[in-house]
Design a protein around this motif. Structure first.
Motif, PDB file in Angstrom:
ATOM      1  N   TYR A 167     -84.320  40.687  18.450  1.00 56.31           N
ATOM      2  CA  TYR A 167     -82.932  40.395  18.811  1.00 56.31           C
ATOM      3  C   TYR A 167     -82.747  40.367  20.328  1.00 56.31           C
ATOM      4  O   TYR A 167     -82.098  39.483  20.884  1.00 56.31           O
ATOM      5  N   TRP A 211     -71.737  33.735  16.764  1.00 52.20           N
ATOM      6  CA  TRP A 211     -71.851  34.092  15.354  1.00 52.20           C
ATOM      7  C   TRP A 211     -72.945  35.153  15.152  1.00 52.20           C
ATOM      8  O   TRP A 211     -72.739  36.154  14.470  1.00 52.20           O
ATOM      9  N   ILE A 212     -74.121  34.948  15.786  1.00 48.88           N
ATOM     10  CA  ILE A 212     -75.236  35.901  15.646  1.00 48.88           C
ATOM     11  C   ILE A 212     -74.825  37.281  16.158  1.00 48.88           C
ATOM     12  O   ILE A 212     -75.037  38.308  15.505  1.00 48.88           O
ATOM     13  N   GLN A 226     -71.844  38.457  16.547  1.00 56.24           N
ATOM     14  CA  GLN A 226     -70.787  39.028  15.696  1.00 56.24           C
ATOM     15  C   GLN A 226     -71.386  39.750  14.492  1.00 56.24           C
ATOM     16  O   GLN A 226     -70.985  40.867  14.161  1.00 56.24           O
ATOM     17  N   VAL A 227     -72.371  39.100  13.864  1.00 58.99           N
ATOM     18  CA  VAL A 227     -73.029  39.706  12.693  1.00 58.99           C
ATOM     19  C   VAL A 227     -73.830  40.935  13.120  1.00 58.99           C
ATOM     20  O   VAL A 227     -73.736  42.007  12.512  1.00 58.99           O
ATOM     21  N   ALA A 228     -74.608  40.794  14.218  1.00 59.99           N
ATOM     22  CA  ALA A 228     -75.515  41.864  14.631  1.00 59.99           C
ATOM     23  C   ALA A 228     -74.763  43.093  15.137  1.00 59.99           C
ATOM     24  O   ALA A 228     -75.164  44.227  14.872  1.00 59.99           O
ATOM     25  N   GLU A 229     -73.667  42.865  15.869  1.00 65.10           N
ATOM     26  CA  GLU A 229     -72.973  43.984  16.514  1.00 65.10           C
ATOM     27  C   GLU A 229     -71.769  44.478  15.728  1.00 65.10           C
ATOM     28  O   GLU A 229     -71.226  45.540  16.030  1.00 65.10           O
ATOM     29  N   ASP A 230     -71.324  43.663  14.768  1.00 64.33           N
ATOM     30  CA  ASP A 230     -70.104  43.983  14.028  1.00 64.33           C
ATOM     31  C   ASP A 230     -68.879  44.030  14.949  1.00 64.33           C
ATOM     32  O   ASP A 230     -68.032  44.908  14.841  1.00 64.33           O
ATOM     33  N   SER A 245     -66.887  38.812  20.371  1.00 64.46           N
ATOM     34  CA  SER A 245     -68.239  38.248  20.478  1.00 64.46           C
ATOM     35  C   SER A 245     -68.237  37.054  21.414  1.00 64.46           C
ATOM     36  O   SER A 245     -69.128  36.909  22.266  1.00 64.46           O
ATOM     37  N   TYR A 273     -64.827  38.172  16.062  1.00 60.58           N
ATOM     38  CA  TYR A 273     -65.281  36.884  16.581  1.00 60.58           C
ATOM     39  C   TYR A 273     -64.817  36.714  18.032  1.00 60.58           C
ATOM     40  O   TYR A 273     -65.566  36.232  18.875  1.00 60.58           O
ATOM     41  N   TYR A 275     -79.122  47.932  13.152  1.00 60.24           N
ATOM     42  CA  TYR A 275     -79.062  46.481  13.331  1.00 60.24           C
ATOM     43  C   TYR A 275     -79.637  45.787  12.103  1.00 60.24           C
ATOM     44  O   TYR A 275     -80.665  46.217  11.579  1.00 60.24           O
ATOM     45  N   PRO A 276     -78.955  44.714  11.655  1.00 57.87           N
ATOM     46  CA  PRO A 276     -79.469  44.002  10.479  1.00 57.87           C
ATOM     47  C   PRO A 276     -80.717  43.180  10.801  1.00 57.87           C
ATOM     48  O   PRO A 276     -81.334  42.624   9.910  1.00 57.87           O
TER      49      PRO A 276
END
Lengths: 251, 251
Positions: free
Chosen positions: A233, A187-188, A190-194, A200, A197, A226-227
């Motif tokens: 990270y 999940w992390i 997926q969010v960080a790299e776009d 990831s 799922y 990166y968010p």
């Protein structure tokens, strides 16, 4: 006397594990410094040559009416800036050392100088066993913690079947491990790299199994902000890899 | 009765090892067939698109007087045919499966379809433990052979110190292993690939340690005629990797 010597043994093992972890991190940073020193100058030189080549190409073809012959054996593509990105900064060198010591070896970049390759062999000869020792020590601590938990529960609930409690703790640690080392990191990432799922999870699996194809590598996107803080990270990625491998070794 | 049951145990272990080896090879070929079936059509499509792209590029730029603007962010390079080479034939798929199961994961190519990635995860989940079992069974047989040799020598030369004979056999198997799995493969790979001795050893080391960067992969040169039959050569690489890993596990 048995409980005391048992407690002493535990303390000693905790001490050894802490020592191994410390030795591992020192060795990791040491390797990164050497790789950075060995590879960085050659990389700078190659980057300069790449830009020079590109400039000459543009100059040469700006005044040419026929750029390409129709010979199909020389296809042409437009490169993005990514192909000339800097790899061997201290952050990249740290990531490389980590991938080498864990034998993941993503290989999206690797040493090109003879000195770098030679150091790589020597460094891994000592470092891979050190890492394996550290990972198995962590795995043992994790297993012990699970046993400790089972004992505590059995003491608090003596009416429960001891074997059942132990088995539940083993099942519990597998479920917790899968969530902590597979579901949450997926999940992390997926969010960080776009990534999707699926991609990831594929990255998480290919990393923890130490296969490491290098088609997906976390913390390597330069076309995207990166968010999260990238250094934070990357440390997370390193810790996740180490403890995740320990979890797999424990199961 | 002890010697008979010992002999029986040995036979049983040999039987189990042979069974594991057989299961491993069947599983390897099974994986290669599936990967070939899943990835090959997409690869064909991508290759066709690549050539189409190249043709359009040539056509478009053949009649243009200014091919490139001076914007430095779009460098241009000439690609060789290698970049569009076929990867997922049965031979490539076999090599991929081997690299996956041993966790070497060279990663110079890897599945791009979702089905291929999903199968990769499922296949490795079963296959990596199977491979580890097979490798450790081979390692045990190798260790046993060394013990058997020590016993035979002790029987033939009872005047020699038994401990010394055993230690010599252990030292002997390390030296023989280093020669068989490091020195000789380095030499073979050097001749076959036309790499330097240093690069060849680096490849041997990075493979047997299961790091597998993919910067050097044996049997992958298309710009050069191999002095040996390629299929035979690739089988040698596979056997060397498996037995070499077993040797490292034995030491």
């Amino acid at each position: 006397m048995a409980p005391i010597s048992q407690a002493l043994l535990h303390k000693l093992k905790n001490f050894v594990t802490t020592g191994l972890l410390l030795a591992f991190f020192v060795y990791l940073v040491f390797g990164a410094i050497i790789f950075h020193a060995l590879e960085s100058p050659t990389e700078e030189k190659m980057r300069a040559e790449f830009w020079e080549f590109k400039r000459n190409l543009s100059k040469k073809w700006q005044n040419s009416s026929q750029c390409f012959n129709s010979d199909e054996s020389t296809p042409v593509v437009v490169l993005t800036q990514e192909d000339s990105r800097k790899r061997w900064g201290m952050d990249g060198a740290l990531g490389f050392s980590g991938a080498l010591l864990t034998t993941i070896g993503y290989g999206h970049f690797s040493p090109v100088t003879n000195a770098g390759k030679a150091f790589c062999v020597a460094y891994a000869t000592l470092g891979i066993p050190l890492t394996a020792l550290t990972v198995s020590a962590i795995a043992e601590r994790m297993r012990n913690f699970s046993r400790f938990l089972a004992k505590k529960i059995s003491e608090k609930r003596p009416q429960w079947n001891r074997k059942t409690v132990e088995r539940s703790c083993i099942a519990g640690r597998v479920v917790v491990g899968l969530v902590v080392f597979f579901v949450i990191p997926t999940w992390i990432v997926q969010v960080a790299e776009d990534w999707t799922y699926g991609d990831s999870f594929y990255f998480v699996f290919i990393s923890l199994s130490t296969v490491g194809f290098g088609d997906f590598v976390a913390g390597e996107r330069i076309d995207r902000e990166y968010p999260v803080n990238v250094v934070f990270y990357r440390v997370f990625i390193l810790l996740w890899t180490g403890f995740g491998m320990a979890f797999l070794g424990m199961v």
